[in-house]
Design a protein around this motif. Structure first.
Motif, PDB file in Angstrom:
ATOM      1  N   ASN A 145      88.686  41.849  16.505  1.00 13.98           N
ATOM      2  CA  ASN A 145      87.823  40.793  16.983  1.00 13.98           C
ATOM      3  C   ASN A 145      87.026  41.208  18.393  1.00 13.98           C
ATOM      4  OD1 ASN A 145      88.717  38.868  14.903  1.00 13.98           O
ATOM      5  ND2 ASN A 145      90.293  38.245  16.116  1.00 13.98           N
ATOM      6  N   ALA A 146      87.262  42.362  18.632  1.00 14.17           N
ATOM      7  CA  ALA A 146      86.626  42.815  20.247  1.00 14.17           C
ATOM      8  C   ALA A 146      86.518  44.498  20.189  1.00 14.17           C
ATOM      9  CB  ALA A 146      87.614  42.423  21.425  1.00 14.17           C
ATOM     10  N   PRO A 147      85.628  44.838  19.385  1.00 16.32           N
ATOM     11  CA  PRO A 147      85.496  46.404  19.148  1.00 16.32           C
ATOM     12  C   PRO A 147      84.816  46.742  20.373  1.00 16.32           C
ATOM     13  CG  PRO A 147      83.969  45.227  17.585  1.00 16.32           C
ATOM     14  CD  PRO A 147      84.895  44.230  18.009  1.00 16.32           C
ATOM     15  N   PRO A 148      84.613  48.016  20.882  1.00 18.57           N
ATOM     16  CA  PRO A 148      83.933  48.403  21.906  1.00 18.57           C
ATOM     17  C   PRO A 148      82.346  48.851  21.432  1.00 18.57           C
ATOM     18  CG  PRO A 148      85.368  50.149  21.082  1.00 18.57           C
ATOM     19  CD  PRO A 148      85.778  48.967  20.348  1.00 18.57           C
ATOM     20  N   ALA A 149      81.521  48.919  22.543  1.00 16.95           N
ATOM     21  CA  ALA A 149      80.144  49.126  21.964  1.00 16.95           C
ATOM     22  C   ALA A 149      80.330  50.817  21.947  1.00 16.95           C
ATOM     23  CB  ALA A 149      79.129  48.975  23.039  1.00 16.95           C
ATOM     24  N   ARG A 150      79.363  51.162  20.754  1.00 16.53           N
ATOM     25  CA  ARG A 150      79.292  52.568  20.528  1.00 16.53           C
ATOM     26  C   ARG A 150      79.007  53.651  21.551  1.00 16.53           C
ATOM     27  NH1 ARG A 150      78.113  55.785  15.675  1.00 16.53           N
ATOM     28  NH2 ARG A 150      76.952  57.437  16.138  1.00 16.53           N
ATOM     29  N   LYS A 155      83.156  60.931  14.784  1.00 17.31           N
ATOM     30  CA  LYS A 155      82.598  62.150  14.869  1.00 17.31           C
ATOM     31  C   LYS A 155      81.638  62.435  16.194  1.00 17.31           C
ATOM     32  CE  LYS A 155      81.307  66.197  13.259  1.00 17.31           C
ATOM     33  NZ  LYS A 155      82.134  67.464  13.012  1.00 17.31           N
ATOM     34  N   ALA A 156      80.868  61.433  16.453  1.00 13.43           N
ATOM     35  CA  ALA A 156      80.001  61.629  17.769  1.00 13.43           C
ATOM     36  C   ALA A 156      80.929  61.477  19.131  1.00 13.43           C
ATOM     37  CB  ALA A 156      79.180  60.374  17.779  1.00 13.43           C
ATOM     38  N   MET A 157      82.102  60.844  19.218  1.00  9.05           N
ATOM     39  CA  MET A 157      82.916  60.743  20.281  1.00  9.05           C
ATOM     40  C   MET A 157      83.538  62.370  20.359  1.00  9.05           C
ATOM     41  SD  MET A 157      84.958  57.252  19.418  1.00  9.05           S
ATOM     42  CE  MET A 157      86.077  57.389  20.722  1.00  9.05           C
ATOM     43  N   ALA A 158      83.557  62.775  19.342  1.00 12.67           N
ATOM     44  CA  ALA A 158      84.238  64.170  19.544  1.00 12.67           C
ATOM     45  C   ALA A 158      83.393  65.171  19.894  1.00 12.67           C
ATOM     46  CB  ALA A 158      84.717  64.629  17.986  1.00 12.67           C
ATOM     47  N   GLN A 159      82.116  65.090  19.299  1.00 10.59           N
ATOM     48  CA  GLN A 159      80.942  65.986  19.853  1.00 10.59           C
ATOM     49  C   GLN A 159      80.581  65.745  21.455  1.00 10.59           C
ATOM     50  OE1 GLN A 159      79.653  68.343  17.430  1.00 10.59           O
ATOM     51  NE2 GLN A 159      81.512  67.752  16.641  1.00 10.59           N
ATOM     52  N   ALA A 160      80.597  64.632  21.846  1.00  8.15           N
ATOM     53  CA  ALA A 160      80.215  64.252  23.217  1.00  8.15           C
ATOM     54  C   ALA A 160      81.635  65.029  23.935  1.00  8.15           C
ATOM     55  CB  ALA A 160      80.382  62.886  23.620  1.00  8.15           C
ATOM     56  N   GLY A 161      82.692  64.930  23.644  1.00  9.72           N
ATOM     57  CA  GLY A 161      83.928  65.527  24.127  1.00  9.72           C
ATOM     58  C   GLY A 161      83.410  67.090  24.227  1.00  9.72           C
ATOM     59  N   HIS A 162      83.213  67.661  23.092  1.00 10.56           N
ATOM     60  CA  HIS A 162      82.631  69.033  23.257  1.00 10.56           C
ATOM     61  C   HIS A 162      81.679  69.281  24.404  1.00 10.56           C
ATOM     62  CE1 HIS A 162      85.266  69.358  19.717  1.00 10.56           C
ATOM     63  NE2 HIS A 162      84.089  69.488  18.872  1.00 10.56           N
ATOM     64  N   GLY A 163      80.749  68.454  24.357  1.00 11.76           N
ATOM     65  CA  GLY A 163      79.476  68.312  25.290  1.00 11.76           C
ATOM     66  C   GLY A 163      79.941  68.707  26.776  1.00 11.76           C
ATOM     67  N   ALA A 164      80.650  67.571  27.084  1.00 12.84           N
ATOM     68  CA  ALA A 164      81.376  67.188  28.394  1.00 12.84           C
ATOM     69  C   ALA A 164      82.238  68.548  28.683  1.00 12.84           C
ATOM     70  CB  ALA A 164      82.324  66.094  28.390  1.00 12.84           C
ATOM     71  N   GLN A 165      83.038  69.149  27.641  1.00 13.90           N
ATOM     72  CA  GLN A 165      84.093  70.221  27.938  1.00 13.90           C
ATOM     73  C   GLN A 165      83.146  71.667  28.304  1.00 13.90           C
ATOM     74  OE1 GLN A 165      86.832  70.933  25.143  1.00 13.90           O
ATOM     75  NE2 GLN A 165      87.913  72.552  26.330  1.00 13.90           N
ATOM     76  N   LEU A 166      81.914  71.713  27.639  1.00 17.29           N
ATOM     77  CA  LEU A 166      80.976  73.058  27.952  1.00 17.29           C
ATOM     78  C   LEU A 166      80.320  72.894  29.236  1.00 17.29           C
ATOM     79  CD1 LEU A 166      79.187  73.790  24.447  1.00 17.29           C
ATOM     80  CD2 LEU A 166      81.437  74.555  25.308  1.00 17.29           C
ATOM     81  N   VAL A 226      75.089  68.675  20.459  1.00 15.92           N
ATOM     82  CA  VAL A 226      74.861  67.753  21.861  1.00 15.92           C
ATOM     83  C   VAL A 226      74.264  68.856  22.905  1.00 15.92           C
ATOM     84  CG1 VAL A 226      76.110  66.845  23.737  1.00 15.92           C
ATOM     85  CG2 VAL A 226      76.990  66.504  21.223  1.00 15.92           C
ATOM     86  N   VAL A 227      73.409  68.539  23.617  1.00 13.60           N
ATOM     87  CA  VAL A 227      73.207  69.404  24.773  1.00 13.60           C
ATOM     88  C   VAL A 227      73.705  68.778  25.814  1.00 13.60           C
ATOM     89  CG1 VAL A 227      71.150  70.308  26.141  1.00 13.60           C
ATOM     90  CG2 VAL A 227      70.909  70.318  23.741  1.00 13.60           C
ATOM     91  N   ALA A 228      74.631  69.745  26.754  1.00  8.11           N
ATOM     92  CA  ALA A 228      75.244  69.142  28.173  1.00  8.11           C
ATOM     93  C   ALA A 228      74.241  69.218  29.163  1.00  8.11           C
ATOM     94  CB  ALA A 228      76.393  69.726  28.304  1.00  8.11           C
ATOM     95  N   ASP A 229      73.575  68.321  29.690  1.00 13.27           N
ATOM     96  CA  ASP A 229      72.371  68.126  30.618  1.00 13.27           C
ATOM     97  C   ASP A 229      73.032  67.939  31.934  1.00 13.27           C
ATOM     98  OD1 ASP A 229      70.193  68.410  32.232  1.00 13.27           O
ATOM     99  OD2 ASP A 229      69.315  66.585  31.188  1.00 13.27           O
TER     100      ASP A 229
END
Length: 251
Positions: A37-42, A163-174, A230-233
């Protein structure tokens, strides 16, 4: 800060087979809390997952002689996989009882765990669902501002929230790997502030050709191998010029 890094010139996200694939494979588990009943925003979930990866990488237990350091080194020595699973209720409470770090956003909670062997997940994490995680934004996210690090998503790709969460994590790591120690410390002291936004299609070619870190997916799930996701800017990584004035983005 003594962080172990991948070998120079070798991308952990390369799509082609390499000798590193012969090494034992490890994965970084992330679990997002999604109550019925309380999912987070994407967008908040994506940003919180990216921050969770950075929090683990910056934790003293993850480098030197820390208790998670060997697992992190094993993970960084092969493909840098991240898998996002979801939990609620008792599942989330069991996940929180395992060694890891919970990072909270405005509406999201993500727990990151030290890397585990690809076929050696803890029982309480292995039973969690991994596919079909879908989330929405109640309204489009606001502009990120020029001083905030931004993880730009490819506007031409459709990805599930997990999938997008994992990709964002990759970008942050790079971005973390590319920064000098002083900038890493400053980012950590700022709570790893960042934004995740979908790039304007007109800006995407410029971003991928800018020299900023680019995630190229290995193609294990959802999208084709070699896709730029992802591009890490990070401001400290920008070259002088128009990249510091990127005009638009969409959520």
């Amino acid at each position: 800060m003594n962080q172990s890094l991948p070998s120079p010139g070798i991308s952990p996200f390369q799509a082609e087979h390499s000798p590193r694939d012969e090494a034992p494979q490890f994965v970084l588990p992330l679990v997002v809390r999604i109550e019925r009943n309380a999912p987070p925003a994407r967008t908040d979930a994506l940003e919180t997952a990216a921050r969770a990866v950075l929090v683990l990488l910056g934790d003293e237990r993850a480098h030197g002689d820390g208790e998670w350091a060997q697992a992190v080194r094993n993970w960084e020595d092969a493909r840098i996989r991240k898998v996002v699973r979801r939990a609620r209720g008792a599942e989330w409470r069991r996940a929180e009882a395992l060694p890891g770090i919970t990072v909270a956003g405005e509406s999201a909670e993500v727990r990151v765990f030290p890397p585990v062997p690809l076929d050696g997940w803890p029982k309480d994490l292995a039973k969690l669902q991994v596919s079909g995680t879908e989330l929405d934004d109640p309204e489009p996210p606001a502009g990120a501002g020029p001083a905030r690090p931004v993880l730009w998503l490819n506007p031409e790709l459709e990805m599930s929230a997990g999938k997008a969460m994992a990709q964002a994590g990759h970008g942050a790591q790079l971005a973390w790997w590319a920064l000098p120690d002083a900038e890493r410390t400053a980012w950590r002291d700022a709570g790893f502030a960042l934004a995740v936004r979908t790039a304007d299609p007109a800006d995407w070619p410029r971003l991928t050709g800018s020299g900023l870190p680019v995630v190229r997916d290995a193609g294990f799930t959802e999208i084709a191998p070699g896709s730029c996701t992802v591009v890490a800017d990070h401001p400290a990584l920008r070259r002088p010029g128009p990249l510091s004035r990127i005009p638009g983005a969409r959520g």
